[in-house]
Design a protein around this motif. Structure first.
Motif, PDB file in Angstrom:
ATOM      1  N   LYS A 190     -11.860   5.780  -2.071  1.00  0.00           N
ATOM      2  CA  LYS A 190     -12.149   5.310  -3.439  1.00  0.00           C
ATOM      3  C   LYS A 190     -13.578   5.672  -3.836  1.00  0.00           C
ATOM      4  CE  LYS A 190      -9.204   1.514  -4.841  1.00  0.00           C
ATOM      5  NZ  LYS A 190      -8.945   0.120  -4.586  1.00  0.00           N
ATOM      6  N   ILE A 241      -8.087   3.778   2.403  1.00  0.00           N
ATOM      7  CA  ILE A 241      -8.068   3.636   0.940  1.00  0.00           C
ATOM      8  C   ILE A 241      -9.472   3.343   0.421  1.00  0.00           C
ATOM      9  CG2 ILE A 241      -7.218   2.147  -0.950  1.00  0.00           C
ATOM     10  CD1 ILE A 241      -4.522   2.087   0.652  1.00  0.00           C
ATOM     11  N   VAL A 276       4.539   5.483  -5.541  1.00  0.00           N
ATOM     12  CA  VAL A 276       4.611   5.417  -7.009  1.00  0.00           C
ATOM     13  C   VAL A 276       3.666   6.464  -7.602  1.00  0.00           C
ATOM     14  CG1 VAL A 276       4.070   3.962  -9.022  1.00  0.00           C
ATOM     15  CG2 VAL A 276       5.377   2.999  -7.106  1.00  0.00           C
ATOM     16  N   GLU A 277       2.462   6.541  -7.018  1.00  0.00           N
ATOM     17  CA  GLU A 277       1.477   7.546  -7.446  1.00  0.00           C
ATOM     18  C   GLU A 277       2.053   8.960  -7.375  1.00  0.00           C
ATOM     19  OE1 GLU A 277      -2.413   8.188  -5.205  1.00  0.00           O
ATOM     20  OE2 GLU A 277      -2.456   6.072  -5.790  1.00  0.00           O
ATOM     21  N   LYS A 278       2.949   9.180  -6.403  1.00  0.00           N
ATOM     22  CA  LYS A 278       3.543  10.516  -6.218  1.00  0.00           C
ATOM     23  C   LYS A 278       4.903  10.636  -6.914  1.00  0.00           C
ATOM     24  CE  LYS A 278       0.414  11.701  -2.998  1.00  0.00           C
ATOM     25  NZ  LYS A 278      -0.591  12.732  -3.152  1.00  0.00           N
ATOM     26  N   ASN A 279       5.137   9.728  -7.871  1.00  0.00           N
ATOM     27  CA  ASN A 279       6.357   9.775  -8.694  1.00  0.00           C
ATOM     28  C   ASN A 279       7.667   9.515  -7.965  1.00  0.00           C
ATOM     29  OD1 ASN A 279       5.045  10.253 -11.133  1.00  0.00           O
ATOM     30  ND2 ASN A 279       4.723  12.390 -10.512  1.00  0.00           N
ATOM     31  N   GLU A 325       2.589   1.700  -3.356  1.00  0.00           N
ATOM     32  CA  GLU A 325       1.613   2.177  -4.356  1.00  0.00           C
ATOM     33  C   GLU A 325       1.391   3.689  -4.211  1.00  0.00           C
ATOM     34  OE1 GLU A 325      -0.950  -1.940  -5.053  1.00  0.00           O
ATOM     35  OE2 GLU A 325      -1.654  -0.476  -3.569  1.00  0.00           O
ATOM     36  N   LEU A 326       1.313   4.127  -2.966  1.00  0.00           N
ATOM     37  CA  LEU A 326       1.119   5.558  -2.703  1.00  0.00           C
ATOM     38  C   LEU A 326       2.325   6.362  -3.215  1.00  0.00           C
ATOM     39  CD1 LEU A 326      -0.297   7.916  -1.038  1.00  0.00           C
ATOM     40  CD2 LEU A 326       1.130   7.198   0.867  1.00  0.00           C
ATOM     41  N   ARG A 352       0.831  -1.216   0.000  1.00  0.00           N
ATOM     42  CA  ARG A 352       0.000   0.000   0.000  1.00  0.00           C
ATOM     43  C   ARG A 352       0.860   1.258   0.000  1.00  0.00           C
ATOM     44  NH1 ARG A 352      -4.083  -1.966  -2.228  1.00  0.00           N
ATOM     45  NH2 ARG A 352      -5.485  -3.221  -0.964  1.00  0.00           N
TER      46      ARG A 352
END
Ligand code: TMP
Length: 247
Positions: free
Chosen positions: A246, A242, A63-66, A60-61, A57
């Protein structure tokens, strides 16, 4: 683990296996817990699965923020697929609040909120007991270039910014954490290892007074009990948050 995969490396809390794709690895999270450079050892059934799910989790967070990370995906509850990286033998610790070794080694009082994040860098070397380094020692040992060190420090500060506010949303204070980075096949620096209650200090903000309630590996380090309950609570709060966001 299916024996067609070769065990490449076994650490204190994880095993790393080969993957069909030579640039990837399979990481298995173990139930073993160690503290004080493995002087203290125990096994907690379900810890591996919880840390794998929590780390997933968090990655993933990020990665979402580059943020560049080794994370590719979850394979099953206690294994993930990641980019193969060559780990840089440095443990990057970021502290928002003074606790743990900082208070044992300095006169700073436990619980002091730091005016700005403090970054402490340790050599990842069990035989030497992971000593605290200086920038000059890192340069002297030629572990990484000054540029790459700056890049890692910058990434660590960004990760702190993202994680601190994420954990605050689920009523947890991110006291400090430890990161490891590595180089992939193209020499990119990626965040590696895991981000879980094993390598983060997380204090419960749902307390009426200022009592410190640790929901992390300090429960094991300091014999507080309730390790799995604490890790499960972190996992539950993350998943609830999460799910709710969603909708
Ligand atoms: P410390 O206060 O013991 O230096 O720990 C700082 C943070 O780093 C804390 O969140 C726990 C984490 N940590 C690790 O993940 N691995 C280690 O080997 C050590 C010593 C600390």
């Amino acid at each position: 683990m299916n024996n067609k995969y070769e065990l490449i490396y076994e650490g204190k809390a994880k095993k790393v296996f080969s993957h069909d794709d030579a640039d990837k690895v399979i990481i298995e999270f173990k139930d073993d817990a160690t503290a004080f450079n493995a002087l203290k050892k125990a096994k907690f059934e379900g810890k591996g699965k919880l840390n794998c799910l929590i780390s997933t989790r968090i990655f993933e967070l990020l990665v979402e923020k580059n943020i560049p990370t080794h994370f590719i995906g979850l394979k099953n509850e206690n294994t993930m697929i990641a980019h193969k990286i060559k780990i840089i033998p440095l443990e990057i610790v970021l502290r928002n609040t003074a606790y743990g070794s900082l208070c044992k080694q300095t006169t700073i009082k436990s619980g002091t909120v730091l005016a700005k994040p403090l970054i402490d860098i340790y050599l990842k070397d069990d035989e030497l007991n992971d000593p605290l380094l200086t920038k000059d020692r890192i340069e002297l040992m030629k572990i990484i270039s000054a540029n790459d060190l700056d890049l890692i420090i910058d990434l660590t500060l960004k990760i702190n910014f993202i994680l601190k506010s994420f954990f605050k949303n689920i009523h947890l204070h991110l006291v400090d954490f430890k990161l490891e980075f590595g180089y992939d096949a193209e020499n990119n620096i990626l965040l590696g290892d895991e981000i879980s209650p094993d390598n983060c200090r997380l204090w419960d903000l749902n307390q009426k007074n200022d009592t410190i309630v640790s929901l992390d590996k300090d429960r094991f380090r300091n014999d507080l009990g309730g390790v799995i309950e604490a890790y499960s609570e972190i996992n539950r709060r993350i998943n609830d948050f999460i799910l709710f966001n969603k909708k």
